[in-house]
Scaffold this motif. Structure first.
Motif, PDB file in Angstrom:
ATOM      1  N   CYS A  77      42.812  34.618  35.997  1.00  0.00           N
ATOM      2  CA  CYS A  77      41.365  34.634  36.186  1.00  0.00           C
ATOM      3  C   CYS A  77      41.006  35.053  37.614  1.00  0.00           C
ATOM      4  O   CYS A  77      40.063  35.822  37.823  1.00  0.00           O
ATOM      5  N   HIS A 114      41.060  38.811  38.024  1.00  0.00           N
ATOM      6  CA  HIS A 114      39.885  39.512  37.477  1.00  0.00           C
ATOM      7  C   HIS A 114      38.641  39.237  38.323  1.00  0.00           C
ATOM      8  O   HIS A 114      37.843  40.122  38.597  1.00  0.00           O
ATOM      9  N   HIS A 146      38.831  40.975  41.760  1.00  0.00           N
ATOM     10  CA  HIS A 146      38.607  42.408  41.546  1.00  0.00           C
ATOM     11  C   HIS A 146      37.104  42.681  41.463  1.00  0.00           C
ATOM     12  O   HIS A 146      36.564  43.567  42.133  1.00  0.00           O
ATOM     13  N   ASP A 149      37.510  33.726  32.996  1.00  0.00           N
ATOM     14  CA  ASP A 149      38.186  35.019  33.042  1.00  0.00           C
ATOM     15  C   ASP A 149      37.398  36.059  32.240  1.00  0.00           C
ATOM     16  O   ASP A 149      37.181  37.184  32.697  1.00  0.00           O
ATOM     17  N   SER A 198      34.423  36.977  34.232  1.00  0.00           N
ATOM     18  CA  SER A 198      34.790  37.832  35.376  1.00  0.00           C
ATOM     19  C   SER A 198      34.982  39.274  34.934  1.00  0.00           C
ATOM     20  O   SER A 198      34.560  40.219  35.615  1.00  0.00           O
ATOM     21  N   LYS A 199      35.652  39.431  33.800  1.00  0.00           N
ATOM     22  CA  LYS A 199      35.902  40.794  33.302  1.00  0.00           C
ATOM     23  C   LYS A 199      34.593  41.493  32.970  1.00  0.00           C
ATOM     24  O   LYS A 199      34.397  42.659  33.320  1.00  0.00           O
ATOM     25  N   THR A 215      32.717  42.465  36.102  1.00  0.00           N
ATOM     26  CA  THR A 215      33.350  43.614  36.771  1.00  0.00           C
ATOM     27  C   THR A 215      33.023  44.912  36.047  1.00  0.00           C
ATOM     28  O   THR A 215      32.672  45.925  36.671  1.00  0.00           O
ATOM     29  N   HIS A 244      44.159  48.668  39.231  1.00  0.00           N
ATOM     30  CA  HIS A 244      43.032  48.266  38.377  1.00  0.00           C
ATOM     31  C   HIS A 244      41.659  48.503  38.998  1.00  0.00           C
ATOM     32  O   HIS A 244      40.663  48.395  38.305  1.00  0.00           O
ATOM     33  N   CYS A 250      41.481  46.643  31.207  1.00  0.00           N
ATOM     34  CA  CYS A 250      41.574  45.199  30.931  1.00  0.00           C
ATOM     35  C   CYS A 250      40.229  44.505  31.127  1.00  0.00           C
ATOM     36  O   CYS A 250      39.896  43.583  30.385  1.00  0.00           O
ATOM     37  N   VAL A 251      39.464  44.911  32.125  1.00  0.00           N
ATOM     38  CA  VAL A 251      38.176  44.229  32.320  1.00  0.00           C
ATOM     39  C   VAL A 251      37.179  44.588  31.211  1.00  0.00           C
ATOM     40  O   VAL A 251      36.295  43.789  30.893  1.00  0.00           O
ATOM     41  N   LYS A 291      47.359  37.540  33.803  1.00  0.00           N
ATOM     42  CA  LYS A 291      46.037  37.963  33.318  1.00  0.00           C
ATOM     43  C   LYS A 291      46.005  37.970  31.794  1.00  0.00           C
ATOM     44  O   LYS A 291      45.014  37.557  31.183  1.00  0.00           O
TER      45      LYS A 291
END
Lengths: 178, 801
Positions: B106, B109, B112, B197, B200-201, B204, B247, B576-577, B626
């Motif tokens: 987490c 992400h 980032h 998490d 967060s993704k 982002t 990333h 991934c995000v 992640k």
């Protein structure tokens, strides 16, 4: 030369309690003495041949010789069905391990929780994880492995060995179970 | 007032020595939806929901290590119930370790996103609007759901990241010796981190879509996104090659901008590995994807790159050493991954280029992303001239000599995560048969551990690459670029079929490349379900790896299947995000189709998804922390996840026990009746040993209590069919999912009724072809399943229906 009792995968060093080396005779005795043994056969049994004989066939001979109920895991039902052998249960490895750690589970035959688990052909690292679960959370259970890779998380394990020696171990076990 | 809005400092003349500072003016928010019960939940807010999940899907632990070595009392042996010096037991220690894993995931992400937001505000200001076009009104479902905020500009995410950071600190604190002690509470905290998490993704990706103009629902977005080249063979090594890894796309975007501004797009090859590559192709249509993470070591060692630009996450720790070996300079661009290189951010670009091109330094740090492009491009152009004369791939002679040195000690096999029989393949190569070695290229996960143990110091990775080189050069796939959010209009079309079950499920192959047998398995998973008209949504490395495989017509899955969120679609959601948009799609089904309020209403929406949205995540090559936090975020929202066999090393699964009736009760929200129901879904997180085992399991985990009989019969058809196809048996538990004869596929109804009678002892009325007795419960089309007592309708609501 790989040590007989070193974890087959180099980094797989779990802790102070590690398996003892198992002989074919020892395995046969444990199977015979067990009240409710269980035989788990995993995916490598489908891919492994020893001198032209499939590990699936070895598995069936061990199951028949020891009269051990079989749980087919991964996609081994395919191999059993091709050989006309009916396992006692099918389920993913993780599910049989989960049942084996459940004190209330009544076993594949509904007769009570098992007291010995025999493993053959399970993918090494997921097998090792499953054995770790049983080591920690199923104190009533003994676990033995018949692969050619030493499994430190088992109660007892065949040692690391080459195919030819392993074949001899399996043949001897089958002989002892007769 | 304008001054105040800008956050200025002012003094009031009559009051001496007093300074009033106003950070932010809270403007009156339009009432877009009533606030739910849990906006910005803290650690314990959703604990009751977590415990509902954990009591049904019990944590299953498989310790990797029997010890605890986190304080100086240790090492403590926790084997089989022994307590450590602090009093902790092995189950709690495993929960703690999983919480730590989720924390790392987490944090990656979140950090980032925070980093990206700061850069974007610096560059574009706070007021960049979040506008994803006419088809996407619910722009940020997780943000609305968890925070109760409807973001309008990117600066609205400052508050979101503040919230997540505070929670992360609290959760990290709970890991300390002397804090949390219960495995159930560690798991509840891990689920909380999983949720953070996912938030967060989303944050982002929303910020980067808004600032970089990545695809959403404007022209060329959604199902119509363009295709991009994927694979070793797509890279034109006659041109200088800039390789980006990581990333965080910001520096890669600057390279792209610099190339465009200087009309170098035809001169330079810009390509990437992993999620930076995925996000770069959402920004620059001509960029290419060399590979997913699993081939990073091999791509670098193959010498493709004239300069390597790394940002953050999934970068090999030995990247500089590897790059030096093939004379590729490295530019590190993120303060979280500096790799021991010198910070040259504010040096003259030409000075840096000269130092890199002459190998005076192996690499540099440039922390201002706007200064990366010029240095990277100029360096690649200069280095190319020198590197042209290098031969990186082994010669035939070198190859022959190296394979001849192998002494068959098996140490490489013991070191290999997949236990590949490298020695045997070497022995064959000595005889001139190279196929066994070249066949190892794909199942190799590219870790390089084999070389670390080789007593003969054989560069095994290079040897395998050499054997596979003729094939690698021809590796040319196509992927759809990441499309970002699923459109609201798509949800309106498919919400009902998904909830009713007539679209049998949403399958989400996501994550890393730690596959047990190579990339083809993830392709097979996507292909099998797309052909069965499930919706297949891919992200991350999985979305890249499926693009490497083609059917007999030479088409990849992306070329063969449409890209809409509809039956039979194969969607690349993105990096991934972007994965958060898969959560988002499930949430939107609850909000747009079922009209449930989203705002601060996590528990109710998760309850809805768990009971009604047949979705299953598949992280077949899950490797990173992640991936663990991603899976856990899916789990808290009610979406089950299957991982490959390496996923067993996460130490923890969430397993249901179908044989325990008491674990499977639901409430009928119409009147509060308790109903025992079929195990649907049976598990929340589980590793499978082989892909053949996983395929029917994925289908099984798409069953939901809300399925209509038509939907259930479709799901049952696929479950049985996949089991017969890959296991050669009827699934031993298929009968558990039969509520009435109408749940049975019409074409097989008679045969299946007979099996139910013979094998399960069910009572069948053969005259009417009806089940008289046997199922766990009957089929009730009006059943309104919930796990939450508070959702039972009050009398007045009941009368309204």
């Amino acid at each position: 030369m790989v040590l007989k009792d070193a974890p087959w995968q180099i980094g797989n060093i779990p802790g102070p309690k590690q398996a003892k080396i198992l002989t074919p005779l020892g395995a046969a005795k444990m199977i015979k003495r067990a009240k409710r043994p269980l035989f788990i056969v995993g995916s490598l049994a489908l891919e492994t041949e020893l001198n032209g004989k499939s590990l699936m066939d070895y598995a069936i001979e061990i199951a028949n010789g020891g009269r051990i109920p079989v749980v087919a895991v991964a996609h081994t039902p395919k191999g059993f069905s091709e050989r006309g052998f009916q396992p006692d249960a099918y389920m993913p490895l993780i599910n049989i391990i989960d049942r084996l750690r459940d004190a209330d589970w009544k076993g594949v035959k509904g007769e009570g929780q098992h007291d010995l688990v025999v493993c053959l052909g399970v993918l090494y690292y997921i097998g090792s994880q499953g054995l770790s679960t049983l080591k920690h959370f199923a104190p009533w259970l003994k676990t033995i492995t018949l692969c050619r890779f030493f499994h430190p998380n088992a109660y007892m394990s065949f040692p690391n060995m080459k195919d030819e020696e392993w074949r001899r171990y399996l043949d001897e076990l089958i002989e002892e179970l007769k | 007032m304008e001054e105040l809005k800008k956050g200025g400092v002012f003094t009031i003349s009559d009051l001496q020595n007093i300074r009033i500072s106003i950070g932010k003016i809270i403007e009156e928010e339009e009432e877009w939806e009533p606030m739910g019960p849990t906006p910005m939940p803290s650690i314990a807010t959703l604990r009751n929901w977590d415990f509902k999940l954990l009591n049904r899907y019990k944590p299953f632990y498989a310790p990797v290590c029997d010890l605890c070595c986190l304080c100086t009392y240790g090492k403590c042996d926790l084997t089989a119930g022994k307590k450590g010096a602090c009093g902790i037991k092995i189950d709690a220690q495993q929960g703690r370790m999983f919480l730590l894993i989720s924390l790392l995931g987490c944090s990656a992400h979140e950090a980032h996103g925070r980093h990206l937001l700061r850069e974007m505000i610096k560059k574009h200001g706070e007021e960049v609007p979040i506008d994803f076009g006419a088809e996407v009104n619910v722009e940020a479902p997780l943000t609305r759901l968890i925070c109760g905020i409807r973001p309008k500009t990117i600066s609205d995410y400052e508050e979101v990241f503040d919230y997540i950071e505070e929670q992360i600190a609290q959760l990290a604190d709970s890991l300390h010796p002397g804090q949390e002690s219960s495995y159930m509470d560690f798991e509840s905290k891990a689920l909380h981190l999983g949720m953070l998490d996912s938030l967060s993704k989303e944050a982002t990706d929303v910020v980067q879509i808004a600032c970089f103009g990545m695809p959403s629902s404007h022209a060329g977005g959604g199902p119509d996104v363009h295709l991009v080249d994927v694979g070793f063979g797509t890279i034109d090594t006659n041109k200088p090659v800039v390789l980006v890894i990581g990333h965080n796309v910001t520096p890669a975007a600057d390279i792209s901008d610099y190339m465009m501004e200087n009309e170098l797009e035809d001169v330079i090859e810009l390509a990437g590995i992993c999620c930076t590559a995925l996000d770069l192709t959402r920004y620059n249509q001509r960029a290419k994807i060399v590979s997913a993470l699993g081939r990073q070591l091999r791509v670098i060692r193959a010498g493709l790159a004239d300069v390597i630009v790394v940002d953050e996450q999934c970068i090999r720790a030995d990247v500089v050493e590897l790059a030096q070996r093939v004379h590729s300079p490295v530019i590190a661009t993120n303060d979280k991954a500096l790799h021991g290189l010198e910070d040259r951010t504010y040096d003259e670009p030409d000075e840096i280029v000269a130092d890199l091109a002459t190998e005076k330094v192996p690499g540099v740090v440039i922390l201002d992303p706007d200064r990366v492009g010029e240095v990277a491009v100029k360096t690649a152009m200069k280095v190319k001239k020198r590197r042209k004369t290098l031969r990186i791939i082994l010669s035939d002679e070198e190859f022959k000599n190296l394979v001849g040195e192998c002494v068959q000690c098996d140490e490489c096999t013991r070191a290999c995560p997949n236990g590949l029989e490298i020695g045997e393949a070497m022995a064959e190569a000595v005889k001139g048969i190279v196929e066994p070695l070249s066949d190892l290229f794909d199942p190799c996960v590219g870790c390089g551990r084999c070389e670390e143990v080789c007593k003969k110091h054989i560069p095994i990775v290079d040897v395998i690459t050499k054997a596979a080189y003729p094939g690698i050069k021809e590796e040319k796939g196509k992927a759809r670029v990441g499309r970002g959010p699923v459109w609201d209009t798509e949800i309106r079309e498919v919400g009902a079929p998904i909830v009713l079950g007539t679209i049998p499920g949403v399958i989400a192959p996501v994550g890393c490349g730690n596959y047990p047998k190579g990339t083809k398995d993830v392709w097979l998973i996507a292909k099998e379900f797309a052909e069965r008209r499930y919706i297949v949504t891919l992200t991350g490395c999985a979305s890249i790896d499926v693009a490497l495989w083609k059917d007999e017509e030479g088409k990849t899955l992306y070329e063969k299947h449409h890209g809409a969120f509809d039956a039979g679609g194969v969607l690349n959601i993105g990096s991934c995000v972007s994965n958060a948009h898969i959560h988002g799609a499930a949430i939107k089904i609850a909000s747009i189709f079922a009209r449930r309020n989203l705002r601060g209403n996590y528990e109710e929406i998760a309850d809805y998804i768990l009971s009604r949205v047949g979705a299953c995540g598949v992280a077949w090559g899950a490797m990173s922390d992640k991936a663990a936090s991603i899976a856990t975020g899916f789990n808290r929202l009610g979406v089950p996840v299957i991982v490959g066999p390496h996923g067993s090393k996460y130490r923890r699964a969430y397993l249901g026990r179908a044989y325990k009736k008491g674990d499977w009760s639901l409430i009928d929200a119409r009147d509060g009746t308790e109903i025992y129901f079929e195990p649907a879904p049976e598990h929340l997180m589980m590793p499978c040993e082989t892909v053949e085992e996983a395929l029917p399991m994925i289908a099984k985990l798409c069953f939901r209590p809300s399925d209509t009989d038509r939907g259930r019969s479709i799901k049952l058809t696929h479950y049985i069919d996949l089991s017969l196809k890959y296991l050669s048996i009827y699934p031993p538990d298929w009968h558990l999912f039969v509520r009435s004869e109408t749940d049975l596929p019409i074409a097989k109804r008679k045969e299946l009724l007979k099996k139910l009678e013979d094998e399960q002892g069910w009572e069948i009325d053969w005259k009417l072809k009806k089940i008289k007795e046997g199922p766990i419960r009957g089929y009730d089309p009006s059943f309104d399943p919930t796990n939450l007592k508070r959702l039972v309708r009050k009398r007045g609501e009941r009368e309204k229906g």
